[in-house]
Design a protein around this motif. Structure first.
Motif, short mmCIF file in Angstrom:
data_model
loop_
_atom_site.label_atom_id
_atom_site.label_comp_id
_atom_site.label_asym_id
_atom_site.label_seq_id
_atom_site.Cartn_x
_atom_site.Cartn_y
_atom_site.Cartn_z
N UNK A 83 13.23 12.20 -0.58
CA UNK A 83 12.09 11.81 0.05
C UNK A 83 10.54 12.08 -0.57
N UNK A 84 10.70 11.42 -1.43
CA UNK A 84 9.92 10.55 -2.33
C UNK A 84 7.98 11.63 -2.04
N UNK A 85 8.21 13.43 -1.88
CA UNK A 85 8.16 14.19 -1.96
C UNK A 85 7.86 15.70 -2.78
N UNK A 86 6.37 15.96 -3.07
CA UNK A 86 6.16 16.78 -3.96
C UNK A 86 5.50 18.41 -3.21
N UNK A 87 5.64 19.84 -3.86
CA UNK A 87 5.91 20.49 -3.16
C UNK A 87 4.93 21.24 -4.09
N UNK A 88 4.09 22.80 -3.78
CA UNK A 88 3.51 23.91 -4.21
C UNK A 88 3.65 25.16 -3.28
N UNK A 89 3.83 25.49 -4.39
CA UNK A 89 4.55 26.70 -3.90
C UNK A 89 3.67 27.84 -4.80
N UNK A 90 2.45 28.23 -3.31
CA UNK A 90 1.40 29.06 -3.76
C UNK A 90 1.60 30.69 -3.39
N UNK A 91 1.92 30.85 -4.94
CA UNK A 91 2.18 33.23 -4.51
C UNK A 91 0.85 33.55 -5.03
N UNK A 129 2.36 23.68 0.36
CA UNK A 129 1.53 23.15 0.00
C UNK A 129 3.20 21.50 0.10
N UNK A 130 2.73 20.76 0.94
CA UNK A 130 3.82 18.87 1.03
C UNK A 130 2.85 18.88 1.36
N UNK A 131 3.21 17.37 -0.12
CA UNK A 131 2.77 16.28 0.22
C UNK A 131 4.02 14.66 0.44
N UNK A 153 0.72 -1.58 0.21
CA UNK A 153 0.03 -0.14 -0.02
C UNK A 153 1.11 1.46 -0.04
N UNK A 154 0.64 2.18 -0.60
CA UNK A 154 0.77 3.49 -0.67
C UNK A 154 0.16 4.42 0.00
N UNK A 155 0.85 5.39 1.08
CA UNK A 155 0.31 6.42 1.73
C UNK A 155 0.65 7.38 1.04
N UNK A 156 -0.10 8.51 0.83
CA UNK A 156 -0.08 9.93 0.60
C UNK A 156 -0.06 11.25 1.59
N UNK A 157 0.63 11.97 2.15
CA UNK A 157 0.08 12.90 3.31
C UNK A 157 0.18 13.88 2.88
N UNK A 158 -0.82 14.63 3.10
CA UNK A 158 -0.35 16.19 2.35
C UNK A 158 -0.23 17.64 3.81
N UNK A 159 0.22 18.56 4.19
CA UNK A 159 0.60 19.29 5.04
C UNK A 159 0.36 20.99 4.47
N UNK A 160 0.06 21.86 5.39
CA UNK A 160 0.13 23.28 4.82
C UNK A 160 -0.73 23.97 4.21
#
Length: 118
Positions: free
Chosen positions: A72-80, A20-22, A1-8
């Motif tokens: 880190x298997x992580x994606x980010x979204x910088x929103x300005x 945002x981070x995932x 199984x794969x889990x995605x955890x978002x934050x931000x």
């Protein structure tokens, strides 16, 4: 199984910024594309491939930046320069291969609320 955890996510005034981070975890051999979507219709906001190619919705070009840390298997979204119309639930998606030679499957995060308001 794969889990995605978002934050931000959160509440910010118009013109403000959020990041945002995932993070993906679990049974992962490799991740192809990772992206951010919003609202129930899962409108594409931004996507990035494992080689770093990116694509953005016209409505966010020049304001949002997607990036990823493959280690880190992580994606980010910088929103300005956020606008009230950016208010939505933002979902992370990853296209994951669980084992060598296996197929790629889509996995989604639980969503994080972004609210732009005075």
């Amino acid at each position: 199984q794969v889990q995605l955890v978002e934050s931000g996510g959160g509440l910010v005034q118009p013109g403000g910024s959020l990041r945002l981070s995932c993070a993906a975890s679990g049974s992962i051999f490799s991740i192809n594309a990772m992206g951010w979507y919003r609202q129930k219709e899962r409108e594409l906001v931004a996507i990035i491939t494992d080689s770093g190619l990116t694509n953005y919705a016209d409505s966010v070009k020049g304001r949002f930046t997607i990036s990823r840390d493959n280690a880190k298997n992580t994606v980010y979204l910088q929103m300005n320069s956020l606008k009230p119309e950016d208010t939505a639930v933002y979902y992370c998606k990853a296209v994951v291969r669980a084992q060598y030679g296996g197929g790629y499957y889509n996995y989604w995060g639980q969503g994080t609320q972004v609210t732009i308001s005075l």
